[in-house]
Design a protein around this motif. Structure first.
Motif, PDB file in Angstrom:
ATOM      1  N   GLY A   3       0.814  -1.204   0.000  1.00  0.00           N
ATOM      2  CA  GLY A   3       0.000   0.000   0.000  1.00  0.00           C
ATOM      3  C   GLY A   3       0.847   1.253   0.000  1.00  0.00           C
ATOM      4  N   ILE A   4       0.168   2.360   0.246  1.00  0.00           N
ATOM      5  CA  ILE A   4       0.818   3.662   0.287  1.00  0.00           C
ATOM      6  C   ILE A   4       0.289   4.408   1.505  1.00  0.00           C
ATOM      7  N   GLY A   5       1.137   5.175   2.144  1.00  0.00           N
ATOM      8  CA  GLY A   5       0.745   5.919   3.333  1.00  0.00           C
ATOM      9  C   GLY A   5       1.498   7.224   3.438  1.00  0.00           C
ATOM     10  N   LEU A   6       1.135   7.999   4.432  1.00  0.00           N
ATOM     11  CA  LEU A   6       1.719   9.320   4.624  1.00  0.00           C
ATOM     12  C   LEU A   6       2.008   9.533   6.088  1.00  0.00           C
ATOM     13  N   ASP A   7       3.167  10.111   6.371  1.00  0.00           N
ATOM     14  CA  ASP A   7       3.459  10.595   7.715  1.00  0.00           C
ATOM     15  C   ASP A   7       4.133  11.957   7.570  1.00  0.00           C
ATOM     16  N   LYS A   8       4.656  12.504   8.651  1.00  0.00           N
ATOM     17  CA  LYS A   8       5.235  13.849   8.617  1.00  0.00           C
ATOM     18  C   LYS A   8       6.459  13.955   7.716  1.00  0.00           C
ATOM     19  N   LYS A   9       7.113  12.830   7.423  1.00  0.00           N
ATOM     20  CA  LYS A   9       8.314  12.848   6.593  1.00  0.00           C
ATOM     21  C   LYS A   9       8.029  12.631   5.112  1.00  0.00           C
ATOM     22  N   GLY A  10       6.799  12.328   4.746  1.00  0.00           N
ATOM     23  CA  GLY A  10       6.451  12.125   3.342  1.00  0.00           C
ATOM     24  C   GLY A  10       5.670  10.842   3.130  1.00  0.00           C
ATOM     25  N   LEU A  11       5.630  10.400   1.888  1.00  0.00           N
ATOM     26  CA  LEU A  11       4.906   9.187   1.529  1.00  0.00           C
ATOM     27  C   LEU A  11       5.766   7.955   1.771  1.00  0.00           C
ATOM     28  N   LYS A  12       5.089   6.846   2.030  1.00  0.00           N
ATOM     29  CA  LYS A  12       5.764   5.563   2.155  1.00  0.00           C
ATOM     30  C   LYS A  12       4.987   4.540   1.352  1.00  0.00           C
ATOM     31  N   LYS A  13       5.701   3.783   0.536  1.00  0.00           N
ATOM     32  CA  LYS A  13       5.094   2.656  -0.161  1.00  0.00           C
ATOM     33  C   LYS A  13       5.483   1.397   0.602  1.00  0.00           C
ATOM     34  N   TYR A  14       4.505   0.557   0.855  1.00  0.00           N
ATOM     35  CA  TYR A  14       4.740  -0.684   1.571  1.00  0.00           C
ATOM     36  C   TYR A  14       4.596  -1.845   0.604  1.00  0.00           C
ATOM     37  N   GLU A  15       5.563  -2.758   0.638  1.00  0.00           N
ATOM     38  CA  GLU A  15       5.476  -3.972  -0.163  1.00  0.00           C
ATOM     39  C   GLU A  15       6.314  -5.060   0.493  1.00  0.00           C
ATOM     40  N   ARG A  16       5.705  -6.208   0.690  1.00  0.00           N
ATOM     41  CA  ARG A  16       6.379  -7.376   1.279  1.00  0.00           C
ATOM     42  C   ARG A  16       7.038  -7.056   2.618  1.00  0.00           C
ATOM     43  N   GLY A  17       6.358  -6.255   3.425  1.00  0.00           N
ATOM     44  CA  GLY A  17       6.836  -5.937   4.765  1.00  0.00           C
ATOM     45  C   GLY A  17       7.886  -4.847   4.829  1.00  0.00           C
ATOM     46  N   LEU A  18       8.223  -4.246   3.704  1.00  0.00           N
ATOM     47  CA  LEU A  18       9.239  -3.197   3.689  1.00  0.00           C
ATOM     48  C   LEU A  18       8.615  -1.867   3.290  1.00  0.00           C
ATOM     49  N   ALA A  19       9.132  -0.784   3.862  1.00  0.00           N
ATOM     50  CA  ALA A  19       8.649   0.562   3.537  1.00  0.00           C
ATOM     51  C   ALA A  19       9.716   1.295   2.736  1.00  0.00           C
ATOM     52  N   GLN A  20       9.291   1.956   1.677  1.00  0.00           N
ATOM     53  CA  GLN A  20      10.173   2.758   0.843  1.00  0.00           C
ATOM     54  C   GLN A  20       9.686   4.200   0.917  1.00  0.00           C
ATOM     55  N   ARG A  21      10.562   5.135   1.260  1.00  0.00           N
ATOM     56  CA  ARG A  21      10.176   6.542   1.418  1.00  0.00           C
ATOM     57  C   ARG A  21      10.245   7.315   0.126  1.00  0.00           C
TER      58      ARG A  21
END
Length: 100
Positions: A3-21
């Motif tokens: 999936g995709i998400g947002l926090d104070k540092k920007g967007l994060k894409k999640y795939e296979r348990g890993l987050a990419q900023r």
């Protein structure tokens, strides 16, 4: 999950348990629009600050292996929405439609 998400540092894409900023060009403030397109398990992520101008996340996700035989105990890739951490989130105008 993926999936995709947002926090104070920007967007994060999640795939296979890993987050990419991925940094966003400007602070979205209190609103962010997200669009996820699943075309035959090739998933693209989009975000928008105003709901008009859509920006494609730099990388998508190939999710054809996300099925019962690989992970067990579920039938298929499914849509989900979640929030975590402190604060409040309000979801509005959620729509889910099949591809034409």
């Amino acid at each position: 999950f993926a999936g995709i998400g947002l926090d104070k540092k920007g967007l994060k894409k999640y795939e296979r348990g890993l987050a990419q900023r991925h940094p966003v060009s400007k602070d979205p403030g209190r609103h962010l629009f997200l669009k996820i397109i699943n075309d035959r398990h090739d998933v693209s992520f989009f975000y928008s600050m105003d709901g008009q101008e859509w920006i494609r996340y730099p990388s998508g996700a190939e999710l054809s292996a996300y099925h019962h035989n690989a992970f067990g105990n579920f039938l298929s890739l499914r849509v989900g929405i979640f929030a975590s951490g402190n604060g409040e989130v309000e979801y509005r105008n959620f729509t889910y439609r099949g591809l034409e």
